[in-house]
Enzyme design. Structure first.
Site, PDB file in Angstrom:
ATOM      1  N   ASP A 175      -2.297  77.490  42.896  1.00  0.00           N
ATOM      2  CA  ASP A 175      -1.648  76.246  42.502  1.00  0.00           C
ATOM      3  C   ASP A 175      -0.326  76.642  41.852  1.00  0.00           C
ATOM      4  O   ASP A 175      -0.279  77.016  40.674  1.00  0.00           O
ATOM      5  CB  ASP A 175      -2.560  75.473  41.544  1.00  0.00           C
TER       6      ASP A 175
ATOM      7  N   TYR B 134      -5.198  73.575  35.000  1.00  0.00           N
ATOM      8  CA  TYR B 134      -5.047  72.150  35.327  1.00  0.00           C
ATOM      9  C   TYR B 134      -4.625  72.023  36.781  1.00  0.00           C
ATOM     10  O   TYR B 134      -3.673  72.686  37.225  1.00  0.00           O
ATOM     11  CB  TYR B 134      -3.976  71.536  34.419  1.00  0.00           C
TER      12      TYR B 134
ATOM     13  N   LYS C 263       6.781  69.816  41.368  1.00  0.00           N
ATOM     14  CA  LYS C 263       7.742  69.875  40.261  1.00  0.00           C
ATOM     15  C   LYS C 263       9.138  70.351  40.674  1.00  0.00           C
ATOM     16  O   LYS C 263       9.942  69.575  41.140  1.00  0.00           O
ATOM     17  CB  LYS C 263       7.170  70.730  39.133  1.00  0.00           C
TER      18      LYS C 263
HETATM   19  C1  LIG Z   1      -0.628  73.618  37.891  1.00  0.00           C
HETATM   20  C2  LIG Z   1      -0.592  72.131  38.111  1.00  0.00           C
HETATM   21  N1  LIG Z   1      -1.238  71.617  39.164  1.00  0.00           N
HETATM   22  C3  LIG Z   1      -1.227  70.305  39.424  1.00  0.00           C
HETATM   23  C4  LIG Z   1      -0.558  69.428  38.610  1.00  0.00           C
HETATM   24  C5  LIG Z   1      -0.547  67.971  38.910  1.00  0.00           C
HETATM   25  O1  LIG Z   1       0.734  67.595  39.299  1.00  0.00           O
HETATM   26  P1  LIG Z   1       1.229  66.082  39.171  1.00  0.00           P
HETATM   27  O2  LIG Z   1       1.362  65.792  37.707  1.00  0.00           O
HETATM   28  O3  LIG Z   1       2.526  66.056  39.905  1.00  0.00           O
HETATM   29  O4  LIG Z   1       0.187  65.236  39.812  1.00  0.00           O
HETATM   30  C6  LIG Z   1       0.136  69.916  37.493  1.00  0.00           C
HETATM   31  C7  LIG Z   1       0.851  69.004  36.590  1.00  0.00           C
HETATM   32  O5  LIG Z   1       1.306  69.357  35.534  1.00  0.00           O
HETATM   33  C8  LIG Z   1       0.108  71.306  37.234  1.00  0.00           C
HETATM   34  O6  LIG Z   1       0.735  71.826  36.180  1.00  0.00           O
END
Ligand SMILES: Cc1ncc(COP(=O)(O)O)c(C=O)c1O
Length: 440
Positions: free
Chosen positions: A250, A148, A278
């Site tokens: 990521d 994700y 986060k």
């Molecule tokens: C690995 C990863 N990348 C990107 C995101 C997107 O982050 P946000 O919810 O702050 O937009 C998340 C959200 O859970 C994530 O777990």
């Protein structure tokens, strides 16, 4: 309003949800939150504990889906917020916290020669992809099934595709996941299964000169916390670089959670670019892109456009400075502890499942792990998790919630620096009973 069962321990939450649905779409602020067995309303929280509007208490393993690495209302964050309350809340201009926090990220994350701040993880990923495309002059992005990278059109592809739409292992379908998503988003994305280097190699042989970047969660946290196989991340970096593509980690989840240096530090693989979010600010919205100087500098010479009213806002940065300060204290003791307690939980849950004869896999690293009710002995990629018994997981999570253990609806559990040995022991007792009730 409908009549409630007298013994409903969540009556207050149910009533509020019913009311909220009449104004707030779906009654929740993110549809992911509607997936809990009961979407709860909370009255208060401190450390590792939360209390809902009905007075039920929980040990929190959701950590607000990740940010609360120091737990709720950590004194250092409360103090940072109190001090910042008396200072400018937002400037839309420069201030000292920006370079102070950027310097701190530079010291901690191996890839961080330069840093740019954004507000959400989704946004940070978009900036990283734009930078990669600008730096390489290519368009295609290779991503992995089950990973994700936010909810935007360009990446909400094959996050959780259904078994009947994923196609063969060797040539996975790129599956868009939302109505309203531009259909041609999939044209810019190649999808590979996780942890199978030979398939990525073949994709590079076929289209390597068109690929701008390979983007991945270095630990697949969003599909059951699946670790990379030994040498896999190194292999991806070699392949990407052999074909002139960039490697993007990521680290929105792994960053400032798995270790101070992130997964890139743990696995000794430095990506060209990485995204953080986060845990970075311990609660308030803050994300960042960090990476190689010459790629990041495409922003400063205007070649790559990006903006954001809330970028570098002092409230989030004050909390980031406080959070990173706490995480660094005593040689990184806070994260070491969160990971140690999490590892004890993982082992305790495995042991309870063995004792009760329940087929259960617990995968991940201490501070982030996930439960899989599955007969499979090995979980290597997203496809393997499709065999998980999700109905059983839902019953288990409900039983756990009744006993005061609050986990994410996909069976993930996050452990913070505020969790204690006592939390671990109470949780293991509660989960053991929940397991017994689930297998009956
Ligand atoms: C690995 C990863 N990348 C990107 C995101 C997107 O982050 P946000 O919810 O702050 O937009 C998340 C959200 O859970 C994530 O777990």
């Amino acid at each position: 309003m409908s009549a409630l069962p007298p013994a409903d321990r969540w009556a207050g939450s149910r009533l509020r949800l019913e009311r909220a649905r009449r104004s707030l779409v779906g009654g929740v602020s993110s549809p992911f939150r509607a997936k809990f067995p009961v979407p709860l309303y909370f009255a208060d929280a401190a450390g590792s504990r939360m209390i809902d509007v009905d007075g039920n208490q929980y040990i929190d393993y959701t950590l607000a889906w990740g940010p609360l690495i120091l737990g709720h209302k950590h004194p250092a964050l409360v103090e940072a917020l109190r001090r910042q309350a008396e200072r400018p809340h937002i400037l839309g201009a420069q201030h000292d916290l920006e370079y102070e926090v950027a310097e701190k990220i530079q010291q901690l994350a191996p890839c961080a020669e330069r840093v740019a701040f954004t507000s959400s993880g989704s946004e940070a990923v978009q900036l990283a992809l734009r930078l990669a495309r600008a730096a390489t002059g290519r368009t295609l992005v290779l991503k992995f099934e089950g990973h994700y990278h936010g909810w935007m059109d360009s990446v909400l592809i094959s996050h959780h595709p259904r078994a009947e739409e994923i196609g063969p292992l060797e040539t996975p379908q790129a599956v868009p996941e939302s109505r309203g998503q531009v259909p041609n988003a999939v044209e810019n994305v190649l999808v590979a299964p996780w942890n199978r280097l030979e398939i990525v190699e073949r994709l590079f042989e076929q289209r390597g000169r068109e690929i701008a970047a390979v983007i991945l969660e270095p630990v697949l946290c969003n599909s059951g916390c699946l670790l990379p196989q030994p040498g896999y991340l190194q292999g991806l970096r070699q392949l990407a670089h052999r074909y002139g593509a960039l490697l993007i980690f990521d680290e929105i989840i792994t960053g400032f959670r798995m270790a101070l240096a992130g997964a890139q530090g743990v696995y000794g693989v430095t990506p060209d670019l990485a995204t953080f979010g986060k845990a970075l600010a311990g609660g308030p919205p803050l994300s960042a892109v960090a990476g190689r100087r010459e790629i990041m500098e495409l922003i400063s010479d205007g070649a790559v456009a990006f903006g954001g009213t809330f970028n570098g806002n002092p409230i989030s940065l004050a909390c980031a400075r406080a959070t990173l300060g706490e995480l660094e204290r005593d040689g990184g003791a806070a994260l070491a502890r969160a990971n140690r307690l999490g590892a004890a939980l993982m082992e305790g849950i495995r042991e309870a499942a063995r004792r009760r004869g329940v087929p259960l896999q617990v995968s991940g690293f201490g501070a982030a792990f996930a439960l899989h009710f599955t007969e499979r002995s090995e979980l290597r990629d997203y496809r393997d998790t499709l065999a998980d018994d999700r109905a059983k997981l839902a019953v288990f999570l409900l039983r756990a919630l009744e006993k005061g253990v609050y986990a994410l609806p996909d069976g993930r559990m996050y452990v913070s620096a505020a969790h204690t040995e006592e939390d671990v022991s109470l949780t293991l007792t509660a989960l053991d009973t929940a397991l017994a009730e689930t297998s009956n």
